[in-house]
Design a protein around this motif. Sequence first.
Motif: not given
Length: 535
Positions: A476, A478-479, A482-483, A488
């Motif tokens: 979660r 990580t996302k 990156n969002d 990244y």
Amino acid sequence: MSPANQDDFQSSLDTVISHISKRQSSIDKIPILPTSDSIANSISSLPSSLPEIGLGVSATTNYLIENVLPGILQAQNGPRYYGFVVGGVTPAAQLADILATSYDENVQVNLHQQTASTAIDQRTLELVLDLLDIPRSTFMGRTITTGATASNVLGLACARDHLLSQSPHLPSNYSWARDGPPSAPGLPSPPIVILSLYPHFSISKAASLVGLGSSPKIIQQLSAHSEDELAFDLSKFENRLKAEQEIRRGVIVVYGVGEVNTGGFGRDLDKVADLCRQYGAWLHVDAAFGGFAGLMPELSPYTKDMDKADSLTLDGHKWLNVPYDCGLFYTRHTSSLTNIFQPPSASAPAYLASNATTVEQGIEGDLPEGTILAADVPSPLFVNIENSRRFRALPLLASLLSLGKEGYREIITKNIHFARSIAIYIDKSENYELLNSSPSHLKSSQKDSIISSNIVLFRPSKNSPYPPSIPTSSIRLTKIINDSKQLYVSATSWRGQSAIRIAVSNYLTDEKRDLQIVLNVLEKVGKGEEVDFIN
């Protein structure tokens, strides 16, 4: 090309150059990921079937720039893309790659009196050895591949045939490539095993492709040193080699230089190599990215014995920052390559005949020992998987010449210092837990070595909004990172734990410009705050 088409090409070329130039000048500012709408629009814009009448060069070029490219990664080669180990594209390499496409030569047959391409290929491979301070004469078998996976395929294929050719259970000079899978009384099952600590997935893929198999029965994990999980337990390792020698089973030892999750290094490569030589094992060193870490002087002890390998894998499109795809393969057993990939002269296609007559070492003037002269370069199709490939050496040659050893030393050192600055923040933060702290032996010999090299491995702490007690927390987080589209990172697993990995390997990454951006994002998401992309 007709004059009208030439005008269309020139106009479209100007459009492409303008697009590349604009993107290059703002690559540190553009969002790394495309928006969801951009991805959807790119996919929906794809033609449902091939048009009967083509769009033409100009319309097609505009379609690609306006409709297709907005849906792909916008800055994978930018300064804050830290997923996997992905380098950027140095300016000289980028321009040379465009030239290589323009000339579009298939660099597979040595026609040295008609083209210099295979000689350029060979000299480029030699310059990489120069970069690593490895004598050219160490690895006379050399070729450029698509990447580390293909190079590992070559390494295991060479090891397979070399070991079987020396097996007392089989006829002299038995070759799997020529004679197929072996079968004989007394031949151990399996006839060859692969021993390693933490082999990269590409080793498993390579073992499958060359017919050795990839099950735990074939690829077996060795015991690590009690005080260093990345180092071999040499006593147990030697006992294992003795046991395999007694039953005359072939052994391939895979030694990784630069562990993929932690960036860490094992010790005693020289002793591992000596034991392999003593007991007849083949030593394959997978140094895809870590092999270049030794350009930073304090890390040179962990890479200086790569020249003791029987085969060596390196990657150009990682830390050398040349465009995809570019892998490098070296072996001290030149005949093992040609025995596998060169058909017998009686069945070799006549139209692929080479000008080369030998693969002997040739010295001319002041050229270093181990330099191969143009006439003696083996045709690449006889030392490689492919029968056709693009001129991959040109971008690598351009990058090597433009930067020199000092330029690459600066890139490696800057990347490692940048990663260590992030690691120091992670280590002090209440919201994160650093997972790849340097072992004591490294800390005692290096300044500021909180982590071994260019990779930061971490997870959210129990104090964060994403506690590790919840299995999906790292994924979660990580996302969410990156969002932000400002950097990244990638999700991974280490010691059975889900984790997050930052791999710094881009020549553009700049501490003054990029570090605060990274730390701001980590600070906010670590507290559970949202981060919006700000251009």
